[in-house]
Design an enzyme around this catalytic site. Structure first.
Site, mmCIF file in Angstrom:
data_model
loop_
_atom_site.group_PDB
_atom_site.id
_atom_site.type_symbol
_atom_site.label_atom_id
_atom_site.label_comp_id
_atom_site.label_asym_id
_atom_site.label_seq_id
_atom_site.Cartn_x
_atom_site.Cartn_y
_atom_site.Cartn_z
ATOM 1 C CG ASP A 24 -11.930 -2.044 -8.402
ATOM 2 O OD1 ASP A 24 -10.879 -2.752 -8.718
ATOM 3 O OD2 ASP A 24 -12.931 -2.873 -8.498
ATOM 4 C CG ASP A 25 -10.351 -2.399 -12.520
ATOM 5 O OD1 ASP A 25 -9.737 -2.765 -11.420
ATOM 6 O OD2 ASP A 25 -10.898 -2.701 -13.525
ATOM 7 C CB CYS B 62 -9.013 -7.092 -7.753
ATOM 8 S SG CYS B 62 -10.148 -5.843 -8.910
ATOM 9 C CG HIS C 180 -11.473 -9.914 -5.246
ATOM 10 N ND1 HIS C 180 -11.550 -8.900 -6.378
ATOM 11 C CD2 HIS C 180 -12.162 -10.965 -5.817
ATOM 12 C CE1 HIS C 180 -12.157 -9.175 -7.264
ATOM 13 N NE2 HIS C 180 -12.646 -10.720 -6.997
ATOM 14 C CG ASP D 208 -7.299 -2.542 -7.913
ATOM 15 O OD1 ASP D 208 -7.431 -1.761 -8.987
ATOM 16 O OD2 ASP D 208 -7.942 -3.236 -7.710
ATOM 17 C CG HIS D 209 -5.190 -3.370 -11.536
ATOM 18 N ND1 HIS D 209 -5.794 -3.209 -12.494
ATOM 19 C CD2 HIS D 209 -5.726 -4.057 -10.471
ATOM 20 C CE1 HIS D 209 -7.305 -3.527 -12.061
ATOM 21 N NE2 HIS D 209 -7.082 -4.006 -11.069
HETATM 22 CA CA LIG Z 1 -9.006 -3.727 -9.725
#
Ligand SMILES: [Ca+2]
Length: 514
Positions: free
Chosen positions: A35-36, A74, A128, A343-344
């Site tokens: 994540d992130d 997300c 999510h 995810d980004h």
């Molecule tokens: Ca994320």
């Protein structure tokens, strides 16, 4: 495509082997999402980041230098990967809309493997929070519970929901009022500034005190169990750090000296960009205690915040290493595809902002690594433009599964064999904004340029602004050159390419979709 042995009709019905219905023989898939996680890792040339386990994975695989998410937040990004469709098809532009509202019968990535004889299991943050899709999995998805914070002074915040991104996925302005509607649905109310727990925590606790350590524990025990099954597996493991809040065991903080961490070289808005392109006061980080509610982040705090994010990266990296070590211990690596993706991206002070939620290179370019049995060119990087919507068809292709007709991406399996192959001419991302009655910024990344065209959501012919950045001279996207008279012909040429969209950007060797 490899033959699907389990689907070939039995030619010798009296054979005992046939009567037992031979299980499929495809490779396993270990599918890891972080994540992130921005592509600031050792294997991306950032040697000051301690990511030895992801780097080791890269040494045995292929690293995609220019992989782009389709929307930098997300749920929209994860929906792209899991459904193989783009946000305008799934209608998932926010954090509350299930993709089955628009695509009730879509076959997800996990479902496709499940339908072809795989045992499909998910652990941790895959979809999510609140948007799990039970049809994806062979057994119920698992998400271990863990305290958010370890220190006694943070205990009152330890059970607060923390990973729901909160801001402003549907394009709600930073000043969005409670109950603001987006796409006909009630948007989640943004958290007020400093209403959440501390932005970071350094505590001397074991790895599995926090959630990601427990996710690794569970993934390891699941892998032990499913390795005994006769069918191949698709195991999805989702780690939550370095998502906010940046809590990590002390030993990962100790890997970094905050005074030696460089701050972003461009802490200012892009010159000539529309004001809504970036959210300097993006509420996600500012919902936590310990950061100013608005305005610039003081340099001393910025050093500590970057140390906290980096500690989160190293903490997740260590958990990834534990899971992959178990794959090796079980002797499964040689027959397992491993894909790892973030995810980004994230802005750590670039463009005066801390967060995602934009179309910038910082937010749309995310980590993507892949290893596969028999992979040639291990340890290479490719500069080919690939999109996260391509992950679904690629994994099916590598496993010898058919590709569902609904997919809007392209298998990059040919790049795995030849990383220098001429590939897509552009990658596409988008981000909504609430300003001016609702805008959508459609962004196109070519080999040299990024062009973002902001149009009315209800009227795509209504162009509000254009951003153009020349990565050959401006890789940080600091100066919008779209409005320079000298660039009129260039803008016209790129607009034609932008109008042709993803269907017009496929490699020359690929026939256009019908
Ligand atoms: Ca994320």
């Amino acid at each position: 495509m490899k033959p699907l042995l389990h689907l070939i009709p039995c030619l010798l019905p009296m054979s005992l082997a046939c009567a037992a219905a031979a299980p499929p023989q495809g490779p396993n898939v270990l599918f890891i999402v972080v994540d992130d996680l921005r592509p600031e890792l050792g294997c991306y040339g950032k040697n000051y980041i301690k990511s030895p386990n992801i780097d080791a994975l890269a040494k045995g695989g292929i690293v995609f230098n220019r992989a782009y998410v389709q929307q930098a937040v997300c749920s929209p990004s994860r929906t792209v990967v899991m459904t193989g469709t783009r946000p305008d098809t799934s209608k998932v532009w926010d954090l509350v809309t299930p993709f089955r509202d628009a695509l009730p019968e879509v076959v997800t990535l996990g479902e496709q493997f499940k339908n072809h004889g795989y045992f499909v299991q998910g652990v941790g943050k895959i979809y999510h929070p609140g948007l799990n899709d039970p049809r994806t999995w062979s057994v119920p998805w698992e998400d271990p519970e863990a305290p958010v914070y370890a220190l006694p002074e943070n205990a009152e915040f330890s059970k607060a929901p923390v990973d729901d991104d909160i801001y402003p996925a549907a394009g709600a302005a930073p000043t969005a009022k409670k109950g603001k509607k987006a796409e006909g649905k009630r948007e989640k109310t943004p958290s007020a500034a400093n209403s959440r727990g501390p932005v970071s925590e350094c505590a001397d606790v074991p790895d599995n005190f926090y959630e990601d350590g427990k996710i690794a524990d569970l993934a390891i025990s699941d892998m032990q169990a499913i390795s005994k099954r006769s069918e191949p597996f698709f195991l999805a493991v989702g780690f939550r750090k370095p998502h906010l809040p940046w809590v990590a065991p002390k030993k990962y903080w100790d890997l970094y000296n905050p005074a030696e961490i460089d701050l972003a070289p461009n802490p200012f808005l892009p010159e000539g960009a529309p004001s809504y392109a970036i959210n300097p006061n993006d509420g996600e980080m500012r919902a936590y205690k310990g950061v100013p509610a608005r305005g610039p982040i003081p340099p001393e705090l910025a050093h500590t915040l970057k140390q906290a994010y980096f500690a989160g990266v190293s903490y997740s990296d260590a958990q990834i290493g534990r899971v992959i070590a178990e794959l090796d211990r079980l002797g499964l690596r040689k027959n397992t595809i491993i894909v790892l993706w973030g995810d980004h991206g994230w802005k750590l002070g670039e463009h005066a902002a801390w967060g995602k939620h934009t179309n910038t290179e910082n937010d749309t370019n995310a980590p993507l690594l892949l290893t596969a049995p028999g992979l040639k060119n291990a340890g290479t990087h490719t500069d080919a433009l690939v999109e996260f919507v391509d992950i679904y068809p690629t994994l099916c292709d590598l496993a010898g599964l058919p590709l569902p007709k609904h997919l809007e991406g392209l298998s990059f399996k040919p790049l795995v064999a030849d990383p220098a192959l001429p590939w897509k001419q552009a990658a596409f991302s988008q981000y909504p904004r609430a300003q001016k009655g609702g805008l959508m910024g459609y962004s196109m990344r070519t080999d040299r340029y990024r062009m973002t065209v902001w149009v009315g959501r209800a009227d795509h012919d209504n162009v509000d602004a254009i951003e153009l950045y020349d990565h050959q001279v401006d890789p940080q996207e600091n100066v919008n050159i779209a409005n320079l008279p000298a660039n009129a012909a260039l803008v016209a040429k790129l607009m034609a390419q932008w109008h042709a969209g993803w269907k017009g950007a496929l490699p020359p060797s690929v026939p256009p979709p019908s």
